[in-house]
Structures are given as C-alpha cells and as structure tokens.
Scaffold this motif. Structure first.
Motif, PDB file in Angstrom:
ATOM      1  N   GLN A   1      62.350  25.257   7.977  1.00  0.00           N
ATOM      2  CA  GLN A   1      63.353  25.331   9.032  1.00  0.00           C
ATOM      3  C   GLN A   1      63.583  24.000   9.751  1.00  0.00           C
ATOM      4  O   GLN A   1      64.536  23.876  10.510  1.00  0.00           O
ATOM      5  CB  GLN A   1      62.983  26.398  10.065  1.00  0.00           C
ATOM      6  CG  GLN A   1      62.995  27.790   9.518  1.00  0.00           C
ATOM      7  CD  GLN A   1      61.734  28.136   8.739  1.00  0.00           C
ATOM      8  OE1 GLN A   1      60.885  27.294   8.466  1.00  0.00           O
ATOM      9  NE2 GLN A   1      61.621  29.387   8.344  1.00  0.00           N
TER      10      GLN A   1
ATOM     11  N   LYS B   1      62.627  47.491   8.446  1.00  0.00           N
ATOM     12  CA  LYS B   1      63.830  46.856   8.989  1.00  0.00           C
ATOM     13  C   LYS B   1      63.631  46.541  10.474  1.00  0.00           C
ATOM     14  O   LYS B   1      63.886  45.422  10.917  1.00  0.00           O
ATOM     15  CB  LYS B   1      65.041  47.773   8.802  1.00  0.00           C
ATOM     16  CG  LYS B   1      66.308  47.248   9.433  1.00  0.00           C
ATOM     17  CD  LYS B   1      67.452  48.239   9.265  1.00  0.00           C
ATOM     18  CE  LYS B   1      68.705  47.761   9.964  1.00  0.00           C
ATOM     19  NZ  LYS B   1      69.823  48.716   9.801  1.00  0.00           N
TER      20      LYS B   1
ATOM     21  N   GLU C   1      70.402  36.664  11.443  1.00  0.00           N
ATOM     22  CA  GLU C   1      71.746  37.061  11.037  1.00  0.00           C
ATOM     23  C   GLU C   1      71.764  37.601   9.608  1.00  0.00           C
ATOM     24  O   GLU C   1      72.405  38.601   9.309  1.00  0.00           O
ATOM     25  CB  GLU C   1      72.722  35.886  11.165  1.00  0.00           C
ATOM     26  CG  GLU C   1      72.947  35.412  12.592  1.00  0.00           C
ATOM     27  CD  GLU C   1      71.766  34.620  13.170  1.00  0.00           C
ATOM     28  OE1 GLU C   1      71.037  33.925  12.409  1.00  0.00           O
ATOM     29  OE2 GLU C   1      71.541  34.715  14.392  1.00  0.00           O
ATOM     30  N   ALA C   2      71.034  36.935   8.704  1.00  0.00           N
ATOM     31  CA  ALA C   2      70.967  37.391   7.314  1.00  0.00           C
ATOM     32  C   ALA C   2      70.295  38.760   7.228  1.00  0.00           C
ATOM     33  O   ALA C   2      70.738  39.632   6.477  1.00  0.00           O
ATOM     34  CB  ALA C   2      70.227  36.374   6.457  1.00  0.00           C
ATOM     35  N   ALA C   3      69.236  38.952   7.997  1.00  0.00           N
ATOM     36  CA  ALA C   3      68.541  40.243   7.983  1.00  0.00           C
ATOM     37  C   ALA C   3      69.437  41.351   8.524  1.00  0.00           C
ATOM     38  O   ALA C   3      69.447  42.464   7.991  1.00  0.00           O
ATOM     39  CB  ALA C   3      67.251  40.151   8.796  1.00  0.00           C
ATOM     40  N   ARG C   4      70.192  41.050   9.573  1.00  0.00           N
ATOM     41  CA  ARG C   4      71.097  42.054  10.149  1.00  0.00           C
ATOM     42  C   ARG C   4      72.213  42.453   9.198  1.00  0.00           C
ATOM     43  O   ARG C   4      72.737  43.549   9.282  1.00  0.00           O
ATOM     44  CB  ARG C   4      71.691  41.536  11.455  1.00  0.00           C
ATOM     45  CG  ARG C   4      70.735  41.582  12.608  1.00  0.00           C
ATOM     46  CD  ARG C   4      71.406  41.162  13.889  1.00  0.00           C
ATOM     47  NE  ARG C   4      70.516  41.336  15.018  1.00  0.00           N
ATOM     48  CZ  ARG C   4      70.525  40.572  16.097  1.00  0.00           C
ATOM     49  NH1 ARG C   4      71.373  39.557  16.197  1.00  0.00           N
ATOM     50  NH2 ARG C   4      69.692  40.807  17.080  1.00  0.00           N
ATOM     51  N   ARG C   5      72.597  41.554   8.294  1.00  0.00           N
ATOM     52  CA  ARG C   5      73.677  41.843   7.351  1.00  0.00           C
ATOM     53  C   ARG C   5      73.248  42.748   6.201  1.00  0.00           C
ATOM     54  O   ARG C   5      74.096  43.283   5.492  1.00  0.00           O
ATOM     55  CB  ARG C   5      74.247  40.541   6.772  1.00  0.00           C
ATOM     56  CG  ARG C   5      75.153  39.782   7.726  1.00  0.00           C
ATOM     57  CD  ARG C   5      75.942  38.693   7.007  1.00  0.00           C
ATOM     58  NE  ARG C   5      75.101  37.728   6.323  1.00  0.00           N
ATOM     59  CZ  ARG C   5      74.652  36.591   6.862  1.00  0.00           C
ATOM     60  NH1 ARG C   5      74.960  36.268   8.100  1.00  0.00           N
ATOM     61  NH2 ARG C   5      73.890  35.775   6.164  1.00  0.00           N
ATOM     62  N   GLN C   6      71.959  42.925   6.014  1.00  0.00           N
ATOM     63  CA  GLN C   6      71.498  43.755   4.901  1.00  0.00           C
ATOM     64  C   GLN C   6      71.853  45.221   5.121  1.00  0.00           C
ATOM     65  O   GLN C   6      71.769  45.732   6.236  1.00  0.00           O
ATOM     66  CB  GLN C   6      69.985  43.604   4.710  1.00  0.00           C
ATOM     67  CG  GLN C   6      69.618  42.253   4.168  1.00  0.00           C
ATOM     68  CD  GLN C   6      68.175  42.197   3.704  1.00  0.00           C
ATOM     69  OE1 GLN C   6      67.473  43.186   3.627  1.00  0.00           O
ATOM     70  NE2 GLN C   6      67.736  40.999   3.374  1.00  0.00           N
TER      71      GLN C   6
ATOM     72  N   ARG D   1      64.064  46.623  -0.607  1.00  0.00           N
ATOM     73  CA  ARG D   1      63.077  45.650  -0.120  1.00  0.00           C
ATOM     74  C   ARG D   1      61.737  46.320   0.143  1.00  0.00           C
ATOM     75  O   ARG D   1      60.682  45.807  -0.247  1.00  0.00           O
ATOM     76  CB  ARG D   1      63.629  45.010   1.157  1.00  0.00           C
ATOM     77  CG  ARG D   1      62.864  43.839   1.664  1.00  0.00           C
ATOM     78  CD  ARG D   1      63.636  43.234   2.831  1.00  0.00           C
ATOM     79  NE  ARG D   1      63.030  42.006   3.259  1.00  0.00           N
ATOM     80  CZ  ARG D   1      63.610  41.147   4.089  1.00  0.00           C
ATOM     81  NH1 ARG D   1      64.827  41.372   4.554  1.00  0.00           N
ATOM     82  NH2 ARG D   1      62.992  40.051   4.455  1.00  0.00           N
TER      83      ARG D   1
ATOM     84  N   GLU E   1      63.916  33.496   6.439  1.00  0.00           N
ATOM     85  CA  GLU E   1      65.110  34.319   6.613  1.00  0.00           C
ATOM     86  C   GLU E   1      65.634  34.211   8.049  1.00  0.00           C
ATOM     87  O   GLU E   1      64.849  34.167   8.995  1.00  0.00           O
ATOM     88  CB  GLU E   1      64.746  35.777   6.310  1.00  0.00           C
ATOM     89  CG  GLU E   1      65.885  36.742   6.442  1.00  0.00           C
ATOM     90  CD  GLU E   1      65.452  38.160   6.108  1.00  0.00           C
ATOM     91  OE1 GLU E   1      66.291  38.901   5.604  1.00  0.00           O
ATOM     92  OE2 GLU E   1      64.279  38.517   6.365  1.00  0.00           O
ATOM     93  N   SER E   2      66.938  34.200   8.209  1.00  0.00           N
ATOM     94  CA  SER E   2      67.513  34.178   9.553  1.00  0.00           C
ATOM     95  C   SER E   2      67.745  35.602  10.053  1.00  0.00           C
ATOM     96  O   SER E   2      67.895  36.539   9.261  1.00  0.00           O
ATOM     97  CB  SER E   2      68.845  33.420   9.562  1.00  0.00           C
ATOM     98  OG  SER E   2      69.847  34.181   8.914  1.00  0.00           O
TER      99      SER E   2
ATOM    100  N   GLN F   1      69.771  47.926   0.730  1.00  0.00           N
ATOM    101  CA  GLN F   1      68.989  46.704   0.531  1.00  0.00           C
ATOM    102  C   GLN F   1      67.621  46.806   1.202  1.00  0.00           C
ATOM    103  O   GLN F   1      66.621  46.344   0.649  1.00  0.00           O
ATOM    104  CB  GLN F   1      69.764  45.491   1.046  1.00  0.00           C
ATOM    105  CG  GLN F   1      70.950  45.140   0.170  1.00  0.00           C
ATOM    106  CD  GLN F   1      71.827  44.077   0.791  1.00  0.00           C
ATOM    107  OE1 GLN F   1      72.229  44.173   1.950  1.00  0.00           O
ATOM    108  NE2 GLN F   1      72.131  43.046   0.004  1.00  0.00           N
TER     109      GLN F   1
END
Length: 173
Positions: free
Chosen positions: A159, A16, A35-40, A48, A32-33, A44
């Motif tokens: 991207q 992480k 923001e998306a990674a921070r939301r996991q 992963r 992956e963004s 999760q």
C-alpha cells in the motif's frame, strides 16, 4: 473469551461483515480496498468463504457474540508453494485481525497458537511465515513473543512502496 473455530462455507455473511470491519479499522493492513470489498456480490462472498474453508488453507475465526452473529477475530494460514520442491513446505499467515474491543485480552494469542498448530498438523508445513510493516513495532513484538524471528528479508509494502514489509518466520514442530 470468544470461541475460536474454523470458518465454514456457510459463514459467508459473517466473513463479509468482519472483512468490511477489518478494512474500515485498518485499511493499510490489507491489500484489498474497502471499496473493492463492498462491490462484491453475495455470490462472490459465498465463493470466497468456500475457498477460504478449503483444503489448501485454514481460516480461523473467533465468534464475538453469544448468538454467533459476529466474528471478532480472524487469521488465515495458506500453503506457500515452494519454488524448489526439495524444500520443506512453508505456510503463510495472512488476514490477521482482532476487533478493537478484544485487543490485549488474549484472543490474538489463542488465534495464533491455533494457526501455528493448524499449519503444522493440518497443512504439514515446516514453518510459518508472515509479513509485518516495518513501523508496526507492536505486531513485531507480538510475533516475537510467539517464536517468530525476522529473516532479514523484506519487500516493498503493497500500500506504500516507500515503506517495507519485514518477513518473519517461525519453525514448526
């Protein structure tokens, strides 16, 4: 020199942390963004890490601290499922990262050598493929030094579809 080893399922917190570092350092290099990674959730991230240390892939990491509390490099090799089952098995190199303070010191070379070895020996791949941004001449030169050649194929860069991702490949012993 940091120690290169396999990612283990229990390394989820280290994964992480390095993934968030990767996305902060070079956001355009990964699909992956941040923001998306921070939301996991932690669950999760645990899932992963378990998936990334499974049988169909090899995830190599470099321990960056004496106490193993930080990862300073990562490369992942995954099996590329062929559309034609008669073709030799291919693998793909993805999620390449070396922390800024370790760049140019040989860590990327060591990770890539181990990734090529793992692709051939552990995944039984005949070749290793990767995608590199058309404007990233430094990465292209790095991969060329390690026996990768451009295939002539390219695809839109995820991207920024106005740019191209060049396909490079290396045959494996």
């Amino acid at each position: 020199m940091p120690r290169v080893r396999r990612l283990h399922a229990g390394d989820w917190q280290l994964l992480k942390n390095v993934r968030l570092e990767m996305l902060t350092d070079t956001p355009m290099a990964y699909i992956e963004s941040l923001e998306a990674a921070r939301r996991q959730t932690d669950t999760q991230w645990q899932e992963r890490a378990a998936a990334m240390s499974g049988d169909a892939s090899v995830t190599l990491v470099a321990d960056g601290g004496r106490d193993g509390s930080r990862l300073c490099g990562l490369m992942r090799v995954v099996v590329k499922h062929p559309q034609d089952p008669e073709r030799p098995l291919q693998a793909m190199l993805i999620s390449v990262y070396v922390a800024p303070e370790h760049r140019g010191l040989g860590l990327a070379d060591e990770l890539l050598r181990e990734a090529c070895h793992a692709a051939a020996e552990e995944l039984s791949a005949a070749s290793l493929e990767l995608g590199v941004h058309e404007d990233n001449s430094r990465a292209q030169a790095f991969y060329s030094r390690h026996g990768f050649e451009t295939t002539g194929a390219s695809r839109p860069y995820p991207q920024d579809i106005s740019k191209r991702e060049l396909v490079m490949e290396r045959r494996l012993p």
